[in-house]
Write a protein that holds these residues in place. Structure first.
Motif, PDB file in Angstrom:
ATOM      1  N   LYS A  88       0.873  -1.176   0.000  1.00  0.00           N
ATOM      2  CA  LYS A  88       0.000   0.000   0.000  1.00  0.00           C
ATOM      3  C   LYS A  88       0.909   1.223   0.000  1.00  0.00           C
ATOM      4  CE  LYS A  88      -3.914  -1.780   2.672  1.00  0.00           C
ATOM      5  NZ  LYS A  88      -4.675  -1.586   3.931  1.00  0.00           N
ATOM      6  N   TYR A  90       1.303   5.251   0.471  1.00  0.00           N
ATOM      7  CA  TYR A  90       0.664   6.373   1.159  1.00  0.00           C
ATOM      8  C   TYR A  90       1.380   7.670   0.800  1.00  0.00           C
ATOM      9  CZ  TYR A  90      -1.788   3.133   4.249  1.00  0.00           C
ATOM     10  OH  TYR A  90      -2.604   2.156   4.736  1.00  0.00           O
ATOM     11  N   GLU A  93       0.173  10.215   4.802  1.00  0.00           N
ATOM     12  CA  GLU A  93      -0.705   9.360   5.621  1.00  0.00           C
ATOM     13  C   GLU A  93      -2.050   9.027   4.986  1.00  0.00           C
ATOM     14  OE1 GLU A  93       0.888   7.884   8.089  1.00  0.00           O
ATOM     15  OE2 GLU A  93       2.546   9.179   7.524  1.00  0.00           O
ATOM     16  N   LYS A  94      -2.224   9.296   3.712  1.00  0.00           N
ATOM     17  CA  LYS A  94      -3.449   8.922   2.992  1.00  0.00           C
ATOM     18  C   LYS A  94      -3.076   7.865   1.947  1.00  0.00           C
ATOM     19  CE  LYS A  94      -6.222  12.422   4.371  1.00  0.00           C
ATOM     20  NZ  LYS A  94      -6.192  12.528   5.755  1.00  0.00           N
ATOM     21  N   MET A  95      -3.784   6.739   1.954  1.00  0.00           N
ATOM     22  CA  MET A  95      -3.483   5.681   1.004  1.00  0.00           C
ATOM     23  C   MET A  95      -3.842   6.133  -0.411  1.00  0.00           C
ATOM     24  SD  MET A  95      -4.673   1.706   0.741  1.00  0.00           S
ATOM     25  CE  MET A  95      -6.372   2.153   0.523  1.00  0.00           C
TER      26      MET A  95
END
Length: 158
Positions: A88, A90, A93-95
Protein backbone atom coordinates in the motif's frame (compact mmCIF):
# COMPACT_ATOMS: atom_id res chain seq x y z
CA UNK A 1 -15.57 14.65 -6.42
CA UNK A 2 -15.11 11.74 -4.00
CA UNK A 3 -12.20 11.42 -1.59
CA UNK A 4 -10.54 8.63 -3.57
CA UNK A 5 -10.40 10.56 -6.83
CA UNK A 6 -8.75 13.50 -5.05
CA UNK A 7 -5.70 11.26 -4.57
CA UNK A 8 -5.17 10.76 -8.30
CA UNK A 9 -2.58 13.60 -8.72
CA UNK A 10 -0.62 12.06 -5.82
CA UNK A 11 -0.51 8.74 -7.67
CA UNK A 12 0.63 10.53 -10.83
CA UNK A 13 3.39 12.23 -8.83
CA UNK A 14 4.49 8.87 -7.42
CA UNK A 15 4.59 7.44 -10.94
CA UNK A 16 6.58 10.43 -12.15
CA UNK A 17 9.20 9.68 -9.46
CA UNK A 18 9.39 5.89 -9.82
CA UNK A 19 7.82 4.89 -13.14
CA UNK A 20 8.25 7.78 -15.61
CA UNK A 21 7.05 5.68 -18.56
CA UNK A 22 3.80 4.84 -16.77
CA UNK A 23 3.43 8.48 -15.78
CA UNK A 24 3.75 9.55 -19.42
CA UNK A 25 1.16 6.99 -20.50
CA UNK A 26 -1.42 7.96 -17.87
CA UNK A 27 -0.79 11.69 -18.15
CA UNK A 28 -1.66 11.52 -21.85
CA UNK A 29 -5.21 10.55 -20.77
CA UNK A 30 -5.32 12.72 -17.64
CA UNK A 31 -6.80 16.15 -17.23
CA UNK A 32 -4.55 19.20 -17.08
CA UNK A 33 -5.26 20.06 -13.40
CA UNK A 34 -4.21 16.52 -12.39
CA UNK A 35 -0.95 16.82 -14.31
CA UNK A 36 -0.20 20.26 -12.83
CA UNK A 37 -0.95 18.90 -9.35
CA UNK A 38 1.30 15.89 -9.95
CA UNK A 39 4.16 18.10 -11.11
CA UNK A 40 3.89 20.26 -8.00
CA UNK A 41 3.71 17.26 -5.69
CA UNK A 42 6.60 15.37 -7.29
CA UNK A 43 8.90 18.38 -7.17
CA UNK A 44 8.03 19.53 -3.64
CA UNK A 45 7.10 16.42 -1.66
CA UNK A 46 9.46 13.62 -2.63
CA UNK A 47 9.88 12.54 1.00
CA UNK A 48 6.15 12.43 1.78
CA UNK A 49 5.60 8.88 0.56
CA UNK A 50 5.45 5.78 2.73
CA UNK A 51 4.66 2.13 2.02
CA UNK A 52 3.12 -0.66 4.01
CA UNK A 53 4.61 -3.93 2.79
CA UNK A 54 2.72 -7.17 3.38
CA UNK A 55 4.88 -10.26 3.48
CA UNK A 56 5.11 -13.69 4.95
CA UNK A 57 5.16 -13.22 8.69
CA UNK A 58 3.85 -9.62 8.47
CA UNK A 59 0.47 -10.40 6.95
CA UNK A 60 -2.07 -8.67 9.18
CA UNK A 61 -0.81 -5.12 9.52
CA UNK A 62 2.20 -5.15 7.25
CA UNK A 63 5.44 -3.30 7.88
CA UNK A 64 5.78 0.45 7.41
CA UNK A 65 8.67 1.85 5.36
CA UNK A 66 9.54 5.40 4.42
CA UNK A 67 10.13 5.77 0.68
CA UNK A 68 13.28 7.41 -0.62
CA UNK A 69 12.60 8.93 -4.03
CA UNK A 70 16.00 10.54 -4.58
CA UNK A 71 18.57 9.52 -7.17
CA UNK A 72 21.55 9.12 -4.85
CA UNK A 73 22.20 5.53 -3.85
CA UNK A 74 21.47 4.59 -0.27
CA UNK A 75 23.86 2.39 1.64
CA UNK A 76 21.81 -0.41 3.07
CA UNK A 77 23.99 -2.89 4.89
CA UNK A 78 21.40 -5.35 6.06
CA UNK A 79 18.65 -7.02 4.05
CA UNK A 80 15.75 -9.21 5.01
CA UNK A 81 14.66 -11.58 2.21
CA UNK A 82 10.92 -12.20 2.34
CA UNK A 83 7.96 -13.35 0.30
CA UNK A 84 6.13 -10.10 -0.45
CA UNK A 85 2.56 -10.21 -1.79
CA UNK A 86 1.06 -6.73 -1.37
CA UNK A 87 2.00 -3.07 -0.95
CA UNK A 88 0.00 0.00 0.00
CA UNK A 89 1.46 3.36 -1.03
CA UNK A 90 0.66 6.37 1.16
CA UNK A 91 1.15 10.08 0.60
CA UNK A 92 1.05 12.20 3.76
CA UNK A 93 -0.70 9.36 5.62
CA UNK A 94 -3.45 8.92 2.99
CA UNK A 95 -3.48 5.68 1.00
CA UNK A 96 -3.11 6.40 -2.70
CA UNK A 97 -2.46 2.96 -4.19
CA UNK A 98 -2.95 -0.56 -2.84
CA UNK A 99 -1.69 -3.44 -4.95
CA UNK A 100 -1.81 -7.20 -4.45
CA UNK A 101 0.33 -9.48 -6.62
CA UNK A 102 1.79 -12.97 -6.89
CA UNK A 103 4.31 -13.51 -4.12
CA UNK A 104 7.86 -12.52 -4.95
CA UNK A 105 11.03 -12.93 -2.95
CA UNK A 106 12.20 -9.39 -2.34
CA UNK A 107 15.03 -8.04 -0.22
CA UNK A 108 13.67 -5.48 2.22
CA UNK A 109 15.92 -3.17 4.19
CA UNK A 110 16.10 -3.79 7.91
CA UNK A 111 15.93 -1.30 10.76
CA UNK A 112 15.15 2.26 9.67
CA UNK A 113 16.30 2.19 6.07
CA UNK A 114 13.72 3.39 3.52
CA UNK A 115 12.52 1.63 0.39
CA UNK A 116 14.26 2.93 -2.71
CA UNK A 117 13.87 2.68 -6.47
CA UNK A 118 15.38 -0.82 -6.37
CA UNK A 119 12.32 -2.17 -4.54
CA UNK A 120 9.91 -0.53 -6.97
CA UNK A 121 11.87 -1.82 -9.96
CA UNK A 122 11.19 -5.37 -8.74
CA UNK A 123 7.42 -4.82 -8.62
CA UNK A 124 7.22 -2.63 -11.73
CA UNK A 125 5.34 -5.26 -13.76
CA UNK A 126 2.61 -5.40 -11.10
CA UNK A 127 2.14 -1.62 -11.25
CA UNK A 128 2.04 -1.75 -15.03
CA UNK A 129 -0.62 -4.50 -15.07
CA UNK A 130 -2.96 -2.73 -12.66
CA UNK A 131 -2.56 0.70 -14.23
CA UNK A 132 -3.11 -0.76 -17.71
CA UNK A 133 -6.41 -2.22 -16.49
CA UNK A 134 -7.42 1.12 -14.97
CA UNK A 135 -6.60 2.88 -18.24
CA UNK A 136 -8.40 0.27 -20.37
CA UNK A 137 -11.51 0.53 -18.20
CA UNK A 138 -11.42 4.30 -18.55
CA UNK A 139 -11.24 4.07 -22.34
CA UNK A 140 -13.87 1.30 -22.63
CA UNK A 141 -16.37 3.11 -20.42
CA UNK A 142 -15.51 6.57 -21.73
CA UNK A 143 -14.78 7.87 -18.23
CA UNK A 144 -11.83 9.76 -16.85
CA UNK A 145 -8.76 7.90 -15.64
CA UNK A 146 -9.35 9.63 -12.31
CA UNK A 147 -12.78 7.99 -12.06
CA UNK A 148 -11.43 4.53 -12.97
CA UNK A 149 -8.67 4.98 -10.41
CA UNK A 150 -11.23 5.94 -7.78
CA UNK A 151 -13.26 2.80 -8.46
CA UNK A 152 -10.10 0.71 -8.24
CA UNK A 153 -9.26 2.21 -4.81
CA UNK A 154 -12.73 1.43 -3.53
CA UNK A 155 -12.66 -2.14 -4.89
CA UNK A 156 -9.29 -3.32 -3.55
CA UNK A 157 -9.33 -5.04 -0.19
CA UNK A 158 -6.04 -5.95 1.45
Amino acid sequence: MNVESAHYPKLLAFLQLFYPTLYEKLSFYSEKPDIVGANLISSNNIHSYRAIVFSEGMMKEGESFEIYAGNAALSVYSWDWRWVFAVKIYFQEKMIFPIRFQQKVIALPTERYPLSKIFFKIIQREFEDVLEKILELSIEEDTSVRESYSRYLISVKL
